[in-house]
Design a protein around this motif. Structure first.
Motif, PDB file in Angstrom:
ATOM      1  N   UNK A   1       0.913  -1.454   0.320  1.00 14.35           N
ATOM      2  CA  UNK A   1       0.125  -0.103  -0.096  1.00 14.35           C
ATOM      3  C   UNK A   1       1.180   0.931   0.416  1.00 14.35           C
ATOM      4  N   UNK A   2       1.930   0.964   0.904  1.00 15.22           N
ATOM      5  CA  UNK A   2       3.250   2.099   0.408  1.00 15.22           C
ATOM      6  C   UNK A   2       3.624   2.638  -0.320  1.00 15.22           C
ATOM      7  N   UNK A   3       3.731   1.679  -1.309  1.00 19.60           N
ATOM      8  CA  UNK A   3       4.299   1.621  -2.264  1.00 19.60           C
ATOM      9  C   UNK A   3       3.784   1.721  -3.647  1.00 19.60           C
ATOM     10  N   UNK A   4       2.136   2.386  -2.484  1.00 20.45           N
ATOM     11  CA  UNK A   4       1.018   3.047  -4.405  1.00 20.45           C
ATOM     12  C   UNK A   4       0.160   2.191  -5.226  1.00 20.45           C
TER      13      UNK A   4
ATOM     14  N   UNK B   1     -18.984  -4.190   2.224  1.00 19.69           N
ATOM     15  CA  UNK B   1     -19.359  -4.528   3.575  1.00 19.69           C
ATOM     16  C   UNK B   1     -19.089  -3.382   4.290  1.00 19.69           C
ATOM     17  N   UNK B   2     -18.174  -2.232   3.979  1.00 16.17           N
ATOM     18  CA  UNK B   2     -17.635  -0.625   5.010  1.00 16.17           C
ATOM     19  C   UNK B   2     -19.051  -0.004   5.830  1.00 16.17           C
TER      20      UNK B   2
ATOM     21  N   UNK C   1      -5.176  -7.703  -0.744  1.00 17.02           N
ATOM     22  CA  UNK C   1      -4.759  -6.850   0.328  1.00 17.02           C
ATOM     23  C   UNK C   1      -5.446  -6.802   1.059  1.00 17.02           C
ATOM     24  N   UNK C   2      -6.693  -6.703   0.826  1.00 16.75           N
ATOM     25  CA  UNK C   2      -7.840  -6.275   1.595  1.00 16.75           C
ATOM     26  C   UNK C   2      -8.304  -6.993   2.535  1.00 16.75           C
TER      27      UNK C   2
ATOM     28  N   UNK D   1      -9.755  -1.713   2.941  1.00 21.41           N
ATOM     29  CA  UNK D   1     -10.583  -1.986   2.147  1.00 21.41           C
ATOM     30  C   UNK D   1     -11.169  -0.249   1.320  1.00 21.41           C
ATOM     31  N   UNK D   2     -10.955   0.270   2.839  1.00 21.36           N
ATOM     32  CA  UNK D   2     -11.586   1.580   2.464  1.00 21.36           C
ATOM     33  C   UNK D   2     -10.647   2.199   1.657  1.00 21.36           C
ATOM     34  N   UNK D   3      -9.785   2.234   1.975  1.00 21.37           N
ATOM     35  CA  UNK D   3      -9.065   3.349   0.672  1.00 21.37           C
ATOM     36  C   UNK D   3      -9.177   2.545  -1.125  1.00 21.37           C
TER      37      UNK D   3
END
Length: 218
Positions: free
Chosen positions: A118-121, A205-206, A157-158, A165-167
């Motif tokens: 995630x940090x690596x986009x 779900x969120x 990844x989720x 998931x939110x991102x």
């Protein structure tokens, strides 16, 4: 003849009967760590064809998945290298699929690797792949398979990672939802799940858990 039999019995008792095989390690960390680093060198070798580097990425993912959390930790050093390949322009579907497979294996059991990706986009890259013109499938049949692997990697990844998931939902917005709905109608024969449909369910779900399909609430 009797003497020969006794000698054989004596030799057996001395050399065979009390000899025990060493225990077999089903997961040998030394093997996994060594192989990950070996393939990591191939992945980072700019003199190798891109296809070979991508294949090395897929092997790192497989070793990370089969080697457990410690192997996943060793493999995390190569996440950025894999994402750099995904960022390259005009990469073939074959290369993309191999690298996506590698990332799936690395992130499957590792929350740390999920966040490192995630940090690596990684999110932005996956969303951009889903937005590519569907008509390209006419000239490149593997292009649709790339999108299938993107959907699968998104669910990986989720996994147990609500912030991710939110991102994805926030960045992807309505475009992501439309792309997932379109992909969910494709033929997913041969896959364990329709991962476009599953990713849609995870995003729902969120905000509205009661709107999930019953099979995902079981």
């Amino acid at each position: 003849m009797e003497k020969i039999i006794r000698k054989l019995e004596s030799w057996y008792k001395t050399n065979i009967k009390h000899t025990r095989e060493p225990p077999i390690k089903l997961i040998d960390p030394i093997f996994h760590h060594h192989k990950i680093k070996t393939y990591g060198n191939d992945l980072r070798n700019p003199e190798l064809p891109l296809e070979d580097r991508a294949t090395a990425a897929s092997y790192i993912g497989m070793l990370s998945y089969t080697g457990g959390s410690n192997a996943a930790m060793v493999a995390s050093a190569y996440i950025k290298d894999m994402i750099d390949i995904l960022l390259m322009p005009d990469t073939s579907s074959e290369v993309r699929i191999a690298v996506l497979k590698g990332l799936c294996g690395m992130c499957y059991i590792s929350y740390t690797n999920q966040n490192e990706a995630k940090e690596s986009h990684l999110t932005e890259i996956l969303l951009s792949y889903l937005e590519e013109d569907e008509n390209i499938s006419a000239t490149d049949p593997e292009a649709l398979i790339v999108k299938f692997w993107v959907c699968y990697l998104m669910t990986v990844v989720c996994c147990n990672n609500i912030p991710y998931i939110k991102l994805i939902k926030e960045v992807g917005g309505q475009t992501l939802r439309a792309n997932l709905e379109s992909l969910s109608k494709k033929n997913w024969k041969g896959w364990p799940e329709n991962y476009a449909e599953l990713m849609t369910a995870l995003s729902l779900m969120i905000s509205t858990p009661h709107s999930l399909p019953l099979k995902y609430l079981a």
